[in-house]
Design an enzyme around this catalytic site. Structure first.
Site, PDB file in Angstrom:
ATOM      1  N   GLU A 154      -5.421 -12.810   6.031  1.00  0.00           N
ATOM      2  CA  GLU A 154      -6.316 -11.661   5.882  1.00  0.00           C
ATOM      3  C   GLU A 154      -7.501 -11.936   4.968  1.00  0.00           C
ATOM      4  OE1 GLU A 154      -3.794  -8.359   4.918  1.00  0.00           O
ATOM      5  OE2 GLU A 154      -2.917  -9.323   3.185  1.00  0.00           O
ATOM      6  N   ARG A 168       7.344  -5.154   2.857  1.00  0.00           N
ATOM      7  CA  ARG A 168       6.122  -5.856   2.416  1.00  0.00           C
ATOM      8  C   ARG A 168       6.042  -5.723   0.903  1.00  0.00           C
ATOM      9  NH1 ARG A 168       0.168  -4.726   4.919  1.00  0.00           N
ATOM     10  NH2 ARG A 168       0.491  -2.572   4.226  1.00  0.00           N
ATOM     11  N   ASP A 208      -7.973  -6.096   5.991  1.00  0.00           N
ATOM     12  CA  ASP A 208      -8.377  -6.946   4.864  1.00  0.00           C
ATOM     13  C   ASP A 208      -9.298  -8.062   5.329  1.00  0.00           C
ATOM     14  OD1 ASP A 208      -7.407  -6.138   2.263  1.00  0.00           O
ATOM     15  OD2 ASP A 208      -5.388  -6.356   3.081  1.00  0.00           O
ATOM     16  N   ASP A 239      16.991  -8.514  -2.083  1.00  0.00           N
ATOM     17  CA  ASP A 239      18.357  -8.188  -2.504  1.00  0.00           C
ATOM     18  C   ASP A 239      18.791  -6.786  -2.070  1.00  0.00           C
ATOM     19  OD1 ASP A 239      18.971 -10.664  -3.510  1.00  0.00           O
ATOM     20  OD2 ASP A 239      19.095 -10.065  -5.614  1.00  0.00           O
ATOM     21  N   HIS A 248       0.850  -1.195   0.000  1.00  0.00           N
ATOM     22  CA  HIS A 248       0.000   0.000   0.000  1.00  0.00           C
ATOM     23  C   HIS A 248       0.881   1.238   0.000  1.00  0.00           C
ATOM     24  CE1 HIS A 248      -3.601  -2.311   0.503  1.00  0.00           C
ATOM     25  NE2 HIS A 248      -3.087  -2.935   1.538  1.00  0.00           N
TER      26      HIS A 248
HETATM   27  C1  3PY Z   1      -4.418  -5.417   7.096  1.00  0.00           C
HETATM   28  O1  3PY Z   1      -4.942  -5.056   8.159  1.00  0.00           O
HETATM   29  O2  3PY Z   1      -5.053  -5.811   6.106  1.00  0.00           O
HETATM   30  C2  3PY Z   1      -2.966  -5.342   6.959  1.00  0.00           C
HETATM   31  O3  3PY Z   1      -2.441  -5.769   5.966  1.00  0.00           O
HETATM   32  C3  3PY Z   1      -2.197  -4.705   8.068  1.00  0.00           C
HETATM   33  O4  3PY Z   1      -0.858  -4.630   7.780  1.00  0.00           O
HETATM   34 MG    MG Z   2      -3.759  -6.248   4.424  1.00  0.00          MG
END
Ligand code: 3PY
Ligand code: MG
Length: 253
Positions: free
Chosen positions: A151, A71, A177, A85, A46
């Site tokens: 999630e 991430r 999510d 890397d 994000h």
């Molecule tokens: C979520 O809450 O969906 C996340 O990915 C938090 O990092």
């Molecule tokens: Mg998420």
């Protein structure tokens, strides 16, 4: 690649606290890294961060002694390779909805014989300057962390299979999510969302994996610490929003 202090703390049974950032500025990352976090996660899901930004952000926080993680946007080996890397010590992999996906994430993070990560001199290996590339692969497999997001309802339903996958460090609840997947977007206290998160905790806490969760507030983190989670993340945005709004509301009232 430096020692992964966050992984060492988890192995010692301690809880660890980290902060996401989606901003490109190394000075902001360095400032945040000095506030006492164990780790930071550079967010390529994000946010606008690309591998070259992540490499600069690693340089900014390593000097302050905290663990750099990243991430990726999704569970793709080529994305994981390019971010690793740069020198981050582990990868958050979002939207992993099958146990085959968990195994694929591990294989993308680890060199052979465990995994299939592509090998070359890179910043992660100190370009082969301090140790042989062969020694580096062994150390990288030991020090890198795999953090898999839970999630979606599919992931919750398969959680027993997830804990059985070797070399995953953290099974990490993404509450936002997950609430969306359950049809209650953003409502983290909806009973369905709480029940799904509790089900994940019931399976992960007694297993050999660490339970992680995104906790926007200290109260939320404290509640989940009591439920057995030991890996916590938050992000600067909420603190900036509430701190600045509180200031402005006060001076303008
Ligand atoms: C979520 O809450 O969906 C996340 O990915 C938090 O990092
Ligand atoms: Mg998420």
């Amino acid at each position: 690649m430096l020692e992964n202090k966050t992984k060492a703390k988890l192995a010692a049974g301690e809880a660890v606290f980290g902060c996401f950032t989606r901003y490109r500025d190394p000075a902001l990352a360095e400032f945040i890294s000095m506030l006492g976090w164990d780790f930071m996660i550079f967010d390529g899901e994000h946010g606008p961060l690309e591998a070259h930004h992540v490499e600069e952000l690693c340089r900014a926080v390593e000097v302050r002694g905290i663990t750099p993680l990243a991430r990726v946007a999704n569970n793709q080996p080529h994305l994981i390779l390019r971010f690793l890397d740069t020198g981050v010590h582990g990868i958050h992999v979002p939207w992993v909805n099958t146990s085959a996906g968990v195994e694929q994430a591990v294989q993308s993070v680890k060199y052979g014989p465990r995994g299939v990560r592509g090998l070359a001199g890179s910043r992660a290996s100190d370009w082969g300057i301090h140790e042989s590339i062969a020694d580096y692969t062994v150390r990288a497999n030991r020090e890198t962390m795999v953090i898999v997001h839970i999630e979606t309802i599919q992931a919750v339903d398969a959680i027993e299979e997830y804990v059985a996958v070797e070399d995953v460090d953290v099974l990490f609840i993404g509450p936002t999510d997950l609430s969306h997947s359950l049809g209650h977007p953003g409502d983290l206290s909806h009973p369905d969302v709480m029940a799904a998160m509790d089900r994940v905790a019931e399976v992960v806490v007694p297993s050999d994996k660490t339970l992680g969760i995104y906790a926007g507030t200290a109260d939320f983190a404290t509640r989940w610490l009591a439920k057995g989670a030991r890996y916590f993340t938050t992000s600067p945005d909420g603190f900036l929003r509430s701190g600045m709004k509180e200031y402005l509301d006060k001076v303008r009232s």
